[in-house]
Design an enzyme around this catalytic site. Structure first.
Site, PDB file in Angstrom:
ATOM      1  N   SER A   7       0.850  -1.188   0.000  1.00 42.59           N
ATOM      2  CA  SER A   7       0.000   0.000   0.000  1.00 42.59           C
ATOM      3  C   SER A   7       0.884   1.236   0.000  1.00 42.59           C
ATOM      4  O   SER A   7       1.656   1.460   0.947  1.00 42.59           O
ATOM      5  CB  SER A   7      -0.902   0.002   1.235  1.00 42.59           C
ATOM      6  N   HIS A  30      -1.268  -1.377  -4.277  1.00 41.73           N
ATOM      7  CA  HIS A  30      -2.523  -1.003  -3.623  1.00 41.73           C
ATOM      8  C   HIS A  30      -2.564   0.523  -3.422  1.00 41.73           C
ATOM      9  O   HIS A  30      -1.684   1.105  -2.792  1.00 41.73           O
ATOM     10  CB  HIS A  30      -2.617  -1.729  -2.281  1.00 41.73           C
ATOM     11  N   ASP A  32      -4.776   3.652  -2.018  1.00 36.19           N
ATOM     12  CA  ASP A  32      -5.876   3.983  -1.111  1.00 36.19           C
ATOM     13  C   ASP A  32      -6.440   5.367  -1.401  1.00 36.19           C
ATOM     14  O   ASP A  32      -5.787   6.380  -1.159  1.00 36.19           O
ATOM     15  CB  ASP A  32      -5.371   3.929   0.335  1.00 36.19           C
ATOM     16  N   MET A  34      -9.145   8.110  -0.405  1.00 41.24           N
ATOM     17  CA  MET A  34     -10.000   8.481   0.736  1.00 41.24           C
ATOM     18  C   MET A  34     -10.557   9.885   0.525  1.00 41.24           C
ATOM     19  O   MET A  34      -9.846  10.756   0.021  1.00 41.24           O
ATOM     20  CB  MET A  34      -9.184   8.445   2.026  1.00 41.24           C
ATOM     21  N   HIS A  63      -8.378   1.023  -4.079  1.00 41.62           N
ATOM     22  CA  HIS A  63      -9.321   0.829  -2.965  1.00 41.62           C
ATOM     23  C   HIS A  63     -10.036   2.156  -2.705  1.00 41.62           C
ATOM     24  O   HIS A  63      -9.447   3.099  -2.192  1.00 41.62           O
ATOM     25  CB  HIS A  63      -8.490   0.375  -1.748  1.00 41.62           C
ATOM     26  N   MET A  65     -12.214   4.335  -0.760  1.00 40.35           N
ATOM     27  CA  MET A  65     -12.871   4.588   0.533  1.00 40.35           C
ATOM     28  C   MET A  65     -13.568   5.931   0.421  1.00 40.35           C
ATOM     29  O   MET A  65     -13.182   6.930   1.044  1.00 40.35           O
ATOM     30  CB  MET A  65     -11.816   4.574   1.652  1.00 40.35           C
ATOM     31  N   MET A 136     -11.580  -5.800   5.313  1.00 40.05           N
ATOM     32  CA  MET A 136     -10.738  -4.912   6.120  1.00 40.05           C
ATOM     33  C   MET A 136     -10.437  -5.577   7.462  1.00 40.05           C
ATOM     34  O   MET A 136     -11.333  -6.094   8.129  1.00 40.05           O
ATOM     35  CB  MET A 136     -11.460  -3.580   6.384  1.00 40.05           C
ATOM     36  N   GLY A 141      -9.037   3.967   6.955  1.00 37.83           N
ATOM     37  CA  GLY A 141      -8.734   5.384   7.175  1.00 37.83           C
ATOM     38  C   GLY A 141      -7.252   5.698   7.350  1.00 37.83           C
ATOM     39  O   GLY A 141      -6.783   6.724   6.870  1.00 37.83           O
ATOM     40  N   GLY A 143      -3.019   4.046   7.905  1.00 33.95           N
ATOM     41  CA  GLY A 143      -2.055   2.951   7.957  1.00 33.95           C
ATOM     42  C   GLY A 143      -1.546   2.772   9.381  1.00 33.95           C
ATOM     43  O   GLY A 143      -1.818   3.598  10.260  1.00 33.95           O
ATOM     44  N   GLY A 144      -0.850   1.675   9.608  1.00 33.23           N
ATOM     45  CA  GLY A 144      -0.161   1.465  10.882  1.00 33.23           C
ATOM     46  C   GLY A 144      -1.045   1.103  12.065  1.00 33.23           C
ATOM     47  O   GLY A 144      -0.616   1.224  13.217  1.00 33.23           O
ATOM     48  N   ASP A 174      -6.722  -6.351   4.323  1.00 36.46           N
ATOM     49  CA  ASP A 174      -6.079  -5.034   4.347  1.00 36.46           C
ATOM     50  C   ASP A 174      -6.131  -4.453   5.754  1.00 36.46           C
ATOM     51  O   ASP A 174      -7.214  -4.213   6.290  1.00 36.46           O
ATOM     52  CB  ASP A 174      -6.833  -4.127   3.352  1.00 36.46           C
ATOM     53  N   GLY A 176      -2.993  -3.903   9.114  1.00 30.57           N
ATOM     54  CA  GLY A 176      -2.262  -4.595  10.182  1.00 30.57           C
ATOM     55  C   GLY A 176      -1.609  -5.898   9.755  1.00 30.57           C
ATOM     56  O   GLY A 176      -1.314  -6.749  10.594  1.00 30.57           O
ATOM     57  N   GLY A 196       1.077  -1.972   4.181  1.00 30.24           N
ATOM     58  CA  GLY A 196       1.675  -0.647   4.037  1.00 30.24           C
ATOM     59  C   GLY A 196       2.897  -0.516   4.911  1.00 30.24           C
ATOM     60  O   GLY A 196       4.031  -0.600   4.443  1.00 30.24           O
ATOM     61  N   SER A 197       2.659  -0.360   6.210  1.00 30.24           N
ATOM     62  CA  SER A 197       3.788  -0.111   7.107  1.00 30.24           C
ATOM     63  C   SER A 197       4.761  -1.289   7.189  1.00 30.24           C
ATOM     64  O   SER A 197       5.971  -1.081   7.283  1.00 30.24           O
ATOM     65  CB  SER A 197       3.281   0.290   8.494  1.00 30.24           C
TER      66      SER A 197
END
Ligand code: DX5
Ligand code: ZN
Length: 213
Positions: A7, A30, A32, A34, A63, A65, A136, A141, A143-144, A174, A176, A196-197
């Site tokens: 991501s 990916h 995101d 938003m 994605h 959102m 999800m 909303g 990352g991390g 998606d 964690g 992502g992270s």
């Protein structure tokens, strides 16, 4: 086969091209999107997807959102998305169906996404036409965030529904995802892992991608 989808939400937006090249060994990219309304954050829009398309051949997994995503399907498809996912909570069922119809018309792959509150059975009206279902494993909303273990049950339920109605459909997770949680989601039936992270915070990105696979 397990696919990894880095991501870019965790990338450096001032060096996006460089950070996209760093994850070339992954399967999907990916993206995101938003809107500050469906989720309390603002990120990427159509022009950025257009620019990303020019600098990579990677499969763009976009994605959405955003509220009432039907309004933007054609624009994101034209910008170069390969797959679009719309949240089932983002509009009335008839307009979700219309969004999927537009995706078909534009020649992009079709996906629906589920917030943690949403029951696996919510995919039933659309399941036979989908290319991917996105579950999800955090509140969308940011990352991390910490992985929600309670979502393993939703992944299992979605996998059972797919086995029955559409075995070719992919199941993406998606939020964690890390070397610690990846084995749990794979075991529950996921085959596309967004991270992502866990990827962008690593010193060696290809090694982080390999570790999730
Ligand atoms: C969150 C986004 C995710 C996010 C995942 O709403 O949909 O794609 O980038 O980030 P991590 O992997 O850090 O949880
Ligand atoms: Zn995402």
């Amino acid at each position: 086969m397990i696919k990894i989808a880095p991501s870019i939400l965790s990338a450096d937006f001032a060096n996006l091209e460089r950070d996209i090249r760093k994850v070339a060994s992954a399967d999907y990219l990916h993206v995101d999107v938003m809107d500050g309304c469906f989720v309390p954050n603002l990120t990427i829009g159509v022009p950025v997807v257009q620019s990303i398309r020019k600098c990579t051949d990677m499969f763009l997994d976009v994605h959405l959102m955003i509220d009432k995503p039907v309004r933007y399907i054609e624009a994101f498809a034209k910008a170069g998305a390969d797959l679009l996912s719309v949240h089932l909570e983002a509009d009335h069922p008839t307009r979700i169906a219309e969004a999927l119809r537009l995706m078909e018309q534009c020649g992009v792959k079709k996906a629906v996404a589920l917030r943690p509150i949403t029951d696996a059975r919510a995919i039933l009206p659309y399941v036979e036409q989908l290319d991917l279902v996105l579950v999800m494993t955090v509140e969308p909303g940011f990352g991390g965030q910490a992985f929600m273990e309670s979502q393993l049950e939703t992944i299992r339920r979605v996998r059972l529904i797919l086995e029955q109605y559409n075995p070719a459909c992919e199941l993406e997770v998606d939020g964690g995802i890390s070397p610690k949680t990846a084995p749990l989601v794979k075991e529950a039936g996921a085959n596309v892992l967004v991270a992502g992270s866990a990827i962008y915070n690593a010193a060696d990105l290809p090694a982080a991608i390999a570790a999730l696979r």
